[in-house]
Design a protein around this motif. Sequence first.
Motif, short mmCIF file in Angstrom:
data_model
loop_
_atom_site.label_atom_id
_atom_site.label_comp_id
_atom_site.label_asym_id
_atom_site.label_seq_id
_atom_site.Cartn_x
_atom_site.Cartn_y
_atom_site.Cartn_z
N MET A 292 0.83 -1.21 0.00
CA MET A 292 0.00 0.00 0.00
C MET A 292 0.86 1.25 0.00
SD MET A 292 -3.00 -1.22 2.67
CE MET A 292 -3.97 0.29 2.50
N ILE A 293 2.00 1.20 0.71
CA ILE A 293 2.92 2.34 0.72
C ILE A 293 3.59 2.50 -0.65
CG2 ILE A 293 5.09 3.22 1.69
CD1 ILE A 293 4.24 1.91 4.36
N ILE A 294 4.06 1.39 -1.21
CA ILE A 294 4.70 1.42 -2.53
C ILE A 294 3.74 1.92 -3.60
CG2 ILE A 294 5.76 0.01 -4.35
CD1 ILE A 294 6.76 -1.85 -2.07
N ASN A 295 2.50 1.46 -3.54
CA ASN A 295 1.48 1.85 -4.53
C ASN A 295 1.01 3.28 -4.37
OD1 ASN A 295 1.01 -0.36 -6.28
ND2 ASN A 295 -0.08 -1.45 -4.65
N GLY A 296 1.25 3.88 -3.20
CA GLY A 296 0.74 5.22 -2.94
C GLY A 296 -0.65 5.22 -2.33
N ASP A 297 -1.17 4.04 -1.99
CA ASP A 297 -2.47 3.97 -1.32
C ASP A 297 -2.38 4.54 0.09
OD1 ASP A 297 -3.78 2.62 -3.51
OD2 ASP A 297 -2.73 0.81 -2.90
N LEU A 298 -1.19 4.47 0.68
CA LEU A 298 -0.89 5.14 1.94
C LEU A 298 0.17 6.19 1.63
CD1 LEU A 298 -0.69 2.10 4.40
CD2 LEU A 298 -2.48 3.86 4.33
N GLU A 299 -0.14 7.44 1.92
CA GLU A 299 0.75 8.53 1.52
C GLU A 299 1.69 8.94 2.65
OE1 GLU A 299 -1.85 11.60 0.21
OE2 GLU A 299 -2.40 10.56 -1.65
N SER A 300 2.72 9.66 2.27
CA SER A 300 3.71 10.16 3.22
C SER A 300 3.03 10.94 4.34
CB SER A 300 4.71 11.05 2.48
OG SER A 300 5.59 11.67 3.37
N GLU A 301 3.39 10.62 5.58
CA GLU A 301 2.90 11.27 6.80
C GLU A 301 1.43 10.97 7.10
OE1 GLU A 301 4.81 12.42 8.89
OE2 GLU A 301 6.62 12.92 7.81
N GLN A 302 0.82 10.07 6.34
CA GLN A 302 -0.56 9.69 6.63
C GLN A 302 -0.62 8.86 7.91
OE1 GLN A 302 -2.65 7.92 3.34
NE2 GLN A 302 -4.17 6.93 4.65
N LYS A 303 -1.62 9.16 8.75
CA LYS A 303 -1.77 8.39 9.98
C LYS A 303 -2.31 7.01 9.63
CE LYS A 303 -3.58 8.60 14.67
NZ LYS A 303 -4.33 9.41 15.68
N ILE A 304 -1.79 6.00 10.30
CA ILE A 304 -2.21 4.63 10.05
C ILE A 304 -2.38 3.94 11.40
CG2 ILE A 304 0.24 4.07 9.66
CD1 ILE A 304 -0.63 1.68 8.02
N SER A 305 -3.57 3.44 11.67
CA SER A 305 -3.85 2.86 12.98
C SER A 305 -3.93 1.35 12.93
CB SER A 305 -5.16 3.42 13.55
OG SER A 305 -6.28 2.84 12.89
N GLU A 306 -3.59 0.72 14.03
CA GLU A 306 -3.68 -0.73 14.14
C GLU A 306 -5.12 -1.18 13.98
OE1 GLU A 306 -1.96 -1.17 17.95
OE2 GLU A 306 0.08 -0.73 17.25
N ARG A 307 -6.04 -0.42 14.56
CA ARG A 307 -7.46 -0.78 14.46
C ARG A 307 -7.95 -0.70 13.02
NH1 ARG A 307 -11.08 -1.29 18.34
NH2 ARG A 307 -9.69 -0.27 19.84
N GLN A 308 -7.52 0.35 12.31
CA GLN A 308 -7.90 0.54 10.90
C GLN A 308 -7.45 -0.64 10.05
OE1 GLN A 308 -5.51 3.64 9.21
NE2 GLN A 308 -6.12 3.20 7.09
#
Length: 219
Positions: free
Chosen positions: A23-39
């Motif tokens: 997801m990080i490589i694909n850009g689905d998760l962007e730089s400095e985006q918050k990412i939670s364990e629950r999510q």
Amino acid sequence: MKKPEIIEVAPLREQIADIVRQMIINGDLESEQKISERQIGTMLNVSTTPVKEAFRTLQAEGLIYSIPRKGSFVSAHSKDNLMQYSLVRSALDGVAANLAAQFADEGDIAYMQNELSIARQLIQEHGDSAEISKHNYNYHVRLREATKNNFLVNLTTMVASMDNSIRQVVNKTDFDELMMRQEEHENILQMIIEKKSEEAEQLMIVHIRKATKKALRKE
């Protein structure tokens, strides 16, 4: 994006880390985006325990970071860290190709030829990218084992997780590019068969760095 799924093969923490990496490589998760364990746990329908373990792995790789009482975030340098990883991996696998050209036996050669043959057929038939990735992975693993150097095999195993994540992403591109990488694999193997160790090493280094740049959209 197709919803990622958990399968009953690898440990959950490894699968979760692999999915988040992609997801990080694909850009689905962007730089400095918050990412939670629950999510992530909700998305994958798993408990937060293996997600916590996966997050620790991703932090060690420099892909995410955590701030007490604020949460976890995608590192601003995640793709740079992945590119630096590629430099390390290309050096290790370059040496592996060099040694394989010196020490690979008939069984090693036959196995790698078979894996590449299957991969070529799948690409020509526009087959499943996951299957293509599997045979590419098998080829690289056997090439490392063909060095007959357990120390090098253990070193390359340590970076196998990120290697697989990048491969999964880059193999989802068009089939012309897949065939180009297939031919690079075949050329490396030909150098190994001809015992041209220096040539095999250089081809492997270029192959890995080019694939990583493609996955990270740096070219």
